[in-house]
Write an enzyme that holds these catalytic residues in place. Sequence first.
Site, PDB file in Angstrom:
ATOM      1  NE  ARG A 279      -0.290 -13.607 -24.889  1.00 19.82           N
ATOM      2  CZ  ARG A 279      -0.656 -14.441 -23.812  1.00 19.82           C
ATOM      3  NH1 ARG A 279       0.133 -15.282 -23.000  1.00 19.82           N
ATOM      4  NH2 ARG A 279      -1.996 -14.707 -23.884  1.00 19.82           N
TER       5      ARG A 279
ATOM      6  CB  SER B  72       6.942 -12.234 -21.063  1.00 12.12           C
ATOM      7  OG  SER B  72       6.710 -12.431 -19.881  1.00 12.12           O
TER       8      SER B  72
ATOM      9  CD  GLU C 148       4.244 -11.179 -24.593  1.00 19.97           C
ATOM     10  OE1 GLU C 148       4.519 -12.502 -24.052  1.00 19.97           O
ATOM     11  OE2 GLU C 148       3.750 -10.518 -23.847  1.00 19.97           O
TER      12      GLU C 148
END
Length: 398
Positions: A164, A250, A390
């Site tokens: 990520r 998320s 995130e």
Amino acid sequence: MTEAAPLAELTTLRVGGPAARMVTATTEDELVALARETWEAGGPWLALGGGSNLLVGDEGVPGTVIRIATTGIATRAGDDPHTVRLRVQAGERWDDLVAYAVSRGWSGIEALSGIPGSVGAAPVQNIGAYGQELDAVLVAIDFLAEDADAPRRMTADELELAYRTSVLKQGLRGIVVAVELELHDTSPERDVLGGALGRPIAYPQLANALGVQLGDRVPVEQARAAVLALRASKGMVLDPDDPDTWSAGSFFTNPIVSEHVARTIPSDAPRWYVEPEAPPEVVPLTALDASPLEQFLAHQAEAEASDAASETETAGVDDDVHVKLSAAWLIEHSGIHRGFALPGSRAAVSSKHTLALTNRGGASAEQLVQLARFVRSRVQSEFGIVLEPEPVLVGTEL
Ligand SMILES: Cc1cc2nc3c(=O)[nH]c(=O)nc-3n(C[C@H](O)[C@H](O)[C@H](O)COP(=O)(O)OP(=O)(O)OC[C@H]3O[C@@H](n4cnc5c(N)ncnc54)[C@H](O)[C@@H]3O)c2cc1C
């Protein structure tokens, strides 16, 4: 050019104040020209794709938002006869690209079906899900660095893609103009019913849903359909009628900690060993059901057997070994349940997925931030681990 455009209408969290100025590029040349013009004028600016990984503050963006709406997919045979190369404009919708590839029997991104947003943003956080990650197929990008005259090619290696993240998320400022991918042309490799077989299934929950073993191959259309169904059951496919999907996916990444720290977490917590100095393996964002996790852990049991015998010992623990923990497990075990909301707030944890923070309609960015802070502080006081967001936060912070 539009003035005072409300970013809440352009982000999937549906929050964010206005941009002082907004420009929209529909061709590659226009994108380069508008970016250069913006940078020459000076002041803050923000690249905007599908707005699905952004939390913009209620005050909005004081500078220029460069909205990327370029389209086009060029294809050619790859250097290897079983591959195909695609050069895709940044503004193409990611899931349209997946559908396009799957319809031609091209494999490598079928497990990334249903991820919202644009192709140009995909390398920013090296999107991943269900056992596939962008870095396995990304060859290069055409990148217009801030203040550069023209785009230059940057190879995937230069982007330092990892779980990520990438140099683009870590602060390299500029615009991804186009993305080059190499996919496997599996169209000649057909199953008995004529479906083109995709990459081996690398994720237990997906294998379960398909009724196959890990490592088996299924037609790419079948893999895509199974991923879309799994994602929909978790509110991870955008649906204008379902507030559980009014999120940024998320909200927290799975923390990667030293083995020493991991041993302070209860032994029933899911964990994945990450090779030192290697990009972490993919942990799909929806990997949160007990049964597939149990399967995945069982898969790792052999490797962990020797450690299990000395679970409580600290001698021999290697701080160079990194362990990825499940952010969802930590949140759930810090007392936060699905659907949780602070009193009077329109922001809530999704009712389908603990990792997604959602706007139930009418939430402010500040309410989402307060919820995120609360979740983070619960996990920190329970387990001593600080969760990292995130999405990209603009004009606000946790
Ligand atoms: C329901 C839902 C499910 C999701 N599931 C997943 C998932 O499974 N896996 C996953 O990895 N992500 C997931 N996400 C997050 C998100 O979809 C991805 O990160 C996606 O790549 C963001 O694309 P975007 O175009 O919407 O980016 P935006 O939100 O518009 O931008 C995100 C960041 O990238 C920058 N950016 C955008 N375009 C460019 C460009 N062309 N050049 C330079 N910088 C750019 C922006 O400035 C910003 O910093 C999910 C999100 C939602 C809402």
